[in-house]
Scaffold this active site. Sequence first.
Site, PDB file in Angstrom:
ATOM      1  N   ILE A  30      38.569  24.182  56.198  1.00  0.00           N
ATOM      2  CA  ILE A  30      37.931  24.113  57.513  1.00  0.00           C
ATOM      3  C   ILE A  30      36.416  24.306  57.411  1.00  0.00           C
ATOM      4  O   ILE A  30      35.670  23.891  58.290  1.00  0.00           O
ATOM      5  CB  ILE A  30      38.562  25.168  58.461  1.00  0.00           C
ATOM      6  CG1 ILE A  30      38.338  24.808  59.911  1.00  0.00           C
ATOM      7  CG2 ILE A  30      38.047  26.572  58.151  1.00  0.00           C
ATOM      8  CD1 ILE A  30      39.174  25.635  60.881  1.00  0.00           C
ATOM      9  N   HIS A  98      46.081  30.285  47.086  1.00  0.00           N
ATOM     10  CA  HIS A  98      45.557  28.927  47.289  1.00  0.00           C
ATOM     11  C   HIS A  98      44.598  28.564  46.176  1.00  0.00           C
ATOM     12  O   HIS A  98      43.846  29.397  45.687  1.00  0.00           O
ATOM     13  CB  HIS A  98      44.875  28.791  48.651  1.00  0.00           C
ATOM     14  CG  HIS A  98      43.882  29.872  48.958  1.00  0.00           C
ATOM     15  ND1 HIS A  98      44.252  31.134  49.354  1.00  0.00           N
ATOM     16  CD2 HIS A  98      42.533  29.884  48.913  1.00  0.00           C
ATOM     17  CE1 HIS A  98      43.181  31.879  49.555  1.00  0.00           C
ATOM     18  NE2 HIS A  98      42.122  31.148  49.275  1.00  0.00           N
ATOM     19  N   LEU A  99      44.659  27.299  45.791  1.00  0.00           N
ATOM     20  CA  LEU A  99      43.701  26.747  44.843  1.00  0.00           C
ATOM     21  C   LEU A  99      42.646  25.998  45.642  1.00  0.00           C
ATOM     22  O   LEU A  99      42.985  25.161  46.487  1.00  0.00           O
ATOM     23  CB  LEU A  99      44.389  25.750  43.895  1.00  0.00           C
ATOM     24  CG  LEU A  99      45.168  26.269  42.688  1.00  0.00           C
ATOM     25  CD1 LEU A  99      46.273  27.225  43.108  1.00  0.00           C
ATOM     26  CD2 LEU A  99      45.732  25.110  41.886  1.00  0.00           C
TER      27      LEU A  99
HETATM   28  P1  5GP Z   1      39.376  32.377  50.059  1.00  0.00           P
HETATM   29  O1  5GP Z   1      38.076  32.934  50.531  1.00  0.00           O
HETATM   30  O2  5GP Z   1      40.529  33.242  50.503  1.00  0.00           O
HETATM   31  O3  5GP Z   1      39.414  32.051  48.609  1.00  0.00           O
HETATM   32  O4  5GP Z   1      39.535  30.971  50.767  1.00  0.00           O
HETATM   33  C1  5GP Z   1      40.067  30.816  52.032  1.00  0.00           C
HETATM   34  C2  5GP Z   1      39.608  29.458  52.527  1.00  0.00           C
HETATM   35  O5  5GP Z   1      40.402  29.096  53.627  1.00  0.00           O
HETATM   36  C3  5GP Z   1      38.145  29.420  53.004  1.00  0.00           C
HETATM   37  O6  5GP Z   1      37.427  28.456  52.250  1.00  0.00           O
HETATM   38  C4  5GP Z   1      38.264  29.049  54.474  1.00  0.00           C
HETATM   39  O7  5GP Z   1      37.242  28.176  54.890  1.00  0.00           O
HETATM   40  C5  5GP Z   1      39.626  28.416  54.560  1.00  0.00           C
HETATM   41  N1  5GP Z   1      40.317  28.597  55.819  1.00  0.00           N
HETATM   42  C6  5GP Z   1      40.513  29.751  56.488  1.00  0.00           C
HETATM   43  N2  5GP Z   1      41.212  29.551  57.617  1.00  0.00           N
HETATM   44  C7  5GP Z   1      41.469  28.216  57.659  1.00  0.00           C
HETATM   45  C8  5GP Z   1      42.173  27.402  58.600  1.00  0.00           C
HETATM   46  O8  5GP Z   1      42.689  27.856  59.613  1.00  0.00           O
HETATM   47  N3  5GP Z   1      42.236  26.070  58.309  1.00  0.00           N
HETATM   48  C9  5GP Z   1      41.672  25.531  57.184  1.00  0.00           C
HETATM   49  N4  5GP Z   1      41.786  24.217  56.995  1.00  0.00           N
HETATM   50  N5  5GP Z   1      41.007  26.281  56.281  1.00  0.00           N
HETATM   51  C10 5GP Z   1      40.917  27.603  56.521  1.00  0.00           C
END
Ligand code: 5GP
Length: 112
Positions: A30, A98-99
């Site tokens: 997103i 998640h990757l």
């Molecule tokens: P992290 O910081 O946990 O490695 O990555 C989480 C990722 O998920 C972030 O890059 C953030 O932009 C994305 N993200 C969080 N919430 C959502 C959502 O509701 N939809 C989408 N498509 N991406 C999300």
Amino acid sequence: MDCVFCKIAAGEIPSTAVYQDELAYAFGDINPKAPVHILVIPREHIGSLDEAGVGHRTLLGHLMRAAAEIARKKGLAKGYRVVVNTGDEGGRTVDHLHLHLMGGRQMTWPPG
Ligand code: 5GP
Ligand code: ZN
């Protein structure tokens, strides 16, 4: 369970699907940090890489292969990066494994 990525994989929260099979789902981030920024997740809820057990080894490989396949379909022939942020110091913000598949620009090293 109140997990945003479980809801995305189940179609309860909209996302732009780029790949899906019985084990994995992939969708556009997103808040993209590169021209191509896709998240590849297991349909099964796994909190983090740290919580993935021996029984998840095949699934982890499946996710990596899915990332490579998506990269090829997206035309990232010049290269790409796959990242798994883990824990607070790893910069993780969503507690569902998640990757990050990122490409379409020159990546730098080390990451911040
Ligand atoms: P992290 O910081 O946990 O490695 O990555 C989480 C990722 O998920 C972030 O890059 C953030 O932009 C994305 N993200 C969080 N919430 C959502 C959502 O509701 N939809 C989408 N498509 N991406 C999300
Ligand atoms: Zn989840």
